[in-house]
Design a protein around this motif. Structure first.
Motif, short mmCIF file in Angstrom:
data_model
loop_
_atom_site.label_atom_id
_atom_site.label_comp_id
_atom_site.label_asym_id
_atom_site.label_seq_id
_atom_site.Cartn_x
_atom_site.Cartn_y
_atom_site.Cartn_z
N MET A 178 -29.92 -48.76 -73.24
CA MET A 178 -29.69 -47.57 -72.42
C MET A 178 -28.21 -47.36 -72.13
O MET A 178 -27.84 -46.50 -71.33
CB MET A 178 -30.48 -47.67 -71.13
CG MET A 178 -31.97 -47.55 -71.35
SD MET A 178 -32.91 -47.54 -69.81
CE MET A 178 -33.19 -49.27 -69.58
N PHE B 111 -32.30 -41.91 -67.28
CA PHE B 111 -32.47 -43.29 -67.71
C PHE B 111 -31.23 -43.88 -68.37
O PHE B 111 -31.24 -45.02 -68.81
CB PHE B 111 -33.67 -43.41 -68.65
CG PHE B 111 -34.96 -42.98 -68.01
CD1 PHE B 111 -35.57 -43.78 -67.06
CD2 PHE B 111 -35.53 -41.77 -68.32
CE1 PHE B 111 -36.74 -43.38 -66.44
CE2 PHE B 111 -36.70 -41.35 -67.71
CZ PHE B 111 -37.31 -42.16 -66.77
N ASN C 282 -29.51 -37.38 -68.46
CA ASN C 282 -30.56 -38.35 -68.79
C ASN C 282 -30.68 -39.31 -67.62
O ASN C 282 -29.81 -40.15 -67.42
CB ASN C 282 -30.22 -39.09 -70.08
CG ASN C 282 -31.28 -40.13 -70.43
OD1 ASN C 282 -32.20 -40.38 -69.69
ND2 ASN C 282 -31.11 -40.72 -71.60
#
Length: 66
Positions: free
Chosen positions: A32, A5, A3
């Motif tokens: 996040m 992010f 991922n």
């Protein structure tokens, strides 16, 4: 799965974290996966921001950077 992010395992320093854009940046970084160090002048508003963060290990520091 990778991922791009994800901020898992990162510590992010956010100045101006007691309101506005700085506050939202801090909240988003915690969502996040980051641990967040909040910096701002108003202790009460910093604590309010800190209470909105996801996860643990966050730090709030009252300091005037000027």
């Amino acid at each position: 799965m990778y991922n791009p992010f994800s901020l898992e395992g990162k510590t992010i320093v956010v100045t101006g974290a007691s309101s506005g854009i700085g506050q939202q940046v801090a909240i988003s970084c915690s969502q996040m996966g980051a641990k967040v160090a909040l910096i701002g002048r108003n202790v009460d508003r910093l604590q309010k921001t800190k209470s909105q963060l996801e996860g643990t290990g966050h730090l709030a520091i009252s300091y005037d950077l000027t």
